[in-house]
Design a protein around this motif. Structure first.
Motif, PDB file in Angstrom:
ATOM      1  N   ASN A 249       2.030 -14.916  -9.322  1.00 13.88           N
ATOM      2  CA  ASN A 249       3.488 -14.502  -8.876  1.00 13.88           C
ATOM      3  C   ASN A 249       3.951 -15.617  -8.271  1.00 13.88           C
ATOM      4  O   ASN A 249       5.276 -16.122  -8.611  1.00 13.88           O
ATOM      5  CB  ASN A 249       3.590 -13.301  -8.132  1.00 13.88           C
ATOM      6  CG  ASN A 249       4.847 -12.786  -8.009  1.00 13.88           C
ATOM      7  OD1 ASN A 249       5.649 -13.649  -7.607  1.00 13.88           O
ATOM      8  ND2 ASN A 249       4.868 -11.587  -8.479  1.00 13.88           N
TER       9      ASN A 249
ATOM     10  N   ARG B 272       5.165  -8.739  -4.191  1.00  8.70           N
ATOM     11  CA  ARG B 272       6.584  -8.799  -4.246  1.00  8.70           C
ATOM     12  C   ARG B 272       7.298  -9.571  -3.056  1.00  8.70           C
ATOM     13  O   ARG B 272       6.294  -9.659  -2.155  1.00  8.70           O
ATOM     14  CB  ARG B 272       7.247  -7.317  -4.125  1.00  8.70           C
ATOM     15  CG  ARG B 272       7.214  -6.297  -2.886  1.00  8.70           C
ATOM     16  CD  ARG B 272       8.024  -5.148  -2.944  1.00  8.70           C
ATOM     17  NE  ARG B 272       7.680  -4.508  -1.711  1.00  8.70           N
ATOM     18  CZ  ARG B 272       7.210  -3.297  -1.812  1.00  8.70           C
ATOM     19  NH1 ARG B 272       7.133  -2.473  -2.684  1.00  8.70           N
ATOM     20  NH2 ARG B 272       7.287  -2.617  -0.654  1.00  8.70           N
ATOM     21  N   ASN B 273       8.256  -9.903  -3.169  1.00  7.62           N
ATOM     22  CA  ASN B 273       8.918 -10.858  -2.282  1.00  7.62           C
ATOM     23  C   ASN B 273       9.315 -10.235  -0.889  1.00  7.62           C
ATOM     24  O   ASN B 273       9.681  -8.716  -0.996  1.00  7.62           O
ATOM     25  CB  ASN B 273      10.264 -11.396  -2.980  1.00  7.62           C
ATOM     26  CG  ASN B 273       9.885 -12.361  -3.737  1.00  7.62           C
ATOM     27  OD1 ASN B 273       8.800 -13.094  -4.091  1.00  7.62           O
ATOM     28  ND2 ASN B 273      10.930 -12.852  -4.514  1.00  7.62           N
TER      29      ASN B 273
ATOM     30  N   LEU C 146       5.302 -14.036  -0.148  1.00  8.90           N
ATOM     31  CA  LEU C 146       4.924 -12.517  -0.790  1.00  8.90           C
ATOM     32  C   LEU C 146       4.006 -11.777  -0.152  1.00  8.90           C
ATOM     33  O   LEU C 146       3.158 -12.347   0.550  1.00  8.90           O
ATOM     34  CB  LEU C 146       4.475 -13.243  -2.068  1.00  8.90           C
ATOM     35  CG  LEU C 146       5.454 -14.117  -2.982  1.00  8.90           C
ATOM     36  CD1 LEU C 146       4.573 -14.643  -4.430  1.00  8.90           C
ATOM     37  CD2 LEU C 146       6.622 -13.391  -3.375  1.00  8.90           C
TER      38      LEU C 146
END
Length: 142
Positions: free
Chosen positions: A97, A4-5, A47
């Protein structure tokens, strides 16, 4: 595995990974300042990769307009996974991602650099579709 960011709330989780990746302890306050500046840029992506709920890797990249390519290019500044967690798909997950996000931002390619002696990193990138294309040079400005 989860990717995830990064948010400012995750600075405490990112900081030790960054220090481990550069093999030195960075000034904590300076790190916070640079992270805040990076997260304010809409062209920057940082990320975190988690394994079992624990942050074990990160990627830091930025979109730039390349005159020589006449295109937007995603430039990976850093990609790191803790040594004991390599081979579990974290690095691949981070790259996948990031690739998805870079495509959505209009990038037509991504670039990455690796230390000349880090053959393992070079092989990792080549196995995921990166081609050797240039030499990178650095020079300290003192």
């Amino acid at each position: 595995m989860l990717v995830r960011n990064v948010t400012m709330e995750e600075a405490d989780q990112l900081y030790p990974l960054i220090c481990l990746s550069v093999r030195k302890e960075l000034d904590r306050e300076q790190f916070q300042t640079y992270l805040m500046q990076a997260l304010e840029k809409p062209t920057r992506r940082i990320l975190l990769g988690y394994d079992g709920g624990i942050p074990v890797g990160f990627v830091d990249a930025e979109v730039r307009a390349s005159l020589s390519d006449c295109a937007l290019v995603g430039c990976i500044h850093s990609l790191f996974v803790r040594e004991e967690c390599r081979g579990r798909g974290v690095g691949t997950g981070l790259l996948m991602n990031l690739s998805t996000q870079m495509k959505k931002m209009g990038c037509t390619m991504m670039t990455a650099t690796s230390s000349r002696v880090n053959v393992r990193s070079q092989e990792f990138l080549e196995q995921r579709g990166f081609l050797r294309s240039q030499y990178a040079f650095t020079r300290e400005l003192t």
